[in-house]
Design a protein around this motif. Structure first.
Motif: not given
Length: 116
Positions: A75-102
Motif C-alpha cells: 500500500s505504501a509503494l502504491v501510494a508513492r508510485v500512483q501519482s507518478d504513474a498517472k502523470t506518465r500516461v501520454p495525453d493522446h492515450i488519455k484522450a483516446d480512452i476518454l473518447q471511448k468512454i464518452k
C-alpha cells in the motif's frame, strides 16, 4: 432567497452525483467497459508506460531497502508510485480512452431513453 438557491444547488449536486454513480456502475458492468480496459492496458504496454512504472517501483523499493532493513508494504509503494504513474500516461492515450468512454455513455443514455 439565497438560502433557497443554496438548497436547490445542493439538491441538484446530489442528483448529479447520483446520476454519475448510476452511470458509472452501469458502465463498469458492461462488456464494452471490459473492452475499453483491455484496449487501454494493451496501449499502455505498447507505449512503454507499464515498463516505466515497473522501473519506478523497483527504484523506490531499492531506495527504501537502502534506507531501512524492511521491505515496504504494498500500500505504501502504491501510494508513492500512483501519482507518478498517472502523470506518465501520454495525453493522446488519455484522450483516446476518454473518447471511448464518452461514446459508451452516449449509447448508454440513448438506450435508457428508448426504454422510457
Amino acid at each position: 432567497m439565497k438560502v433557497e438557491n443554496n438548497n436547490m444547488a445542493t439538491s441538484s449536486n446530489a442528483d448529479d452525483q447520483q446520476d454519475h454513480d448510476t452511470s458509472t456502475k452501469t458502465l463498469r458492468q458492461s462488456k464494452e467497459w471490459i473492452q475499453v480496459k483491455c484496449a487501454a492496458r494493451e496501449t499502455l504496454e505498447q507505449s512503454g508506460w507499464v515498463d516505466a512504472v515497473r522501473h519506478t517501483c523497483l527504484m523506490m523499493m531499492n531506495n527504501t531497502n537502502a534506507e531501512s532493513t524492511g521491505i515496504p508494504k504494498q500500500s505504501a509503494l502504491v501510494a508513492r508510485v500512483q501519482s507518478d504513474a498517472k502523470t506518465r500516461v501520454p495525453d493522446h492515450i488519455k484522450a483516446d480512452i476518454l473518447q471511448k468512454i464518452k461514446a459508451m455513455l452516449v449509447v448508454q443514455r440513448e438506450e435508457a431513453g428508448q426504454e422510457d
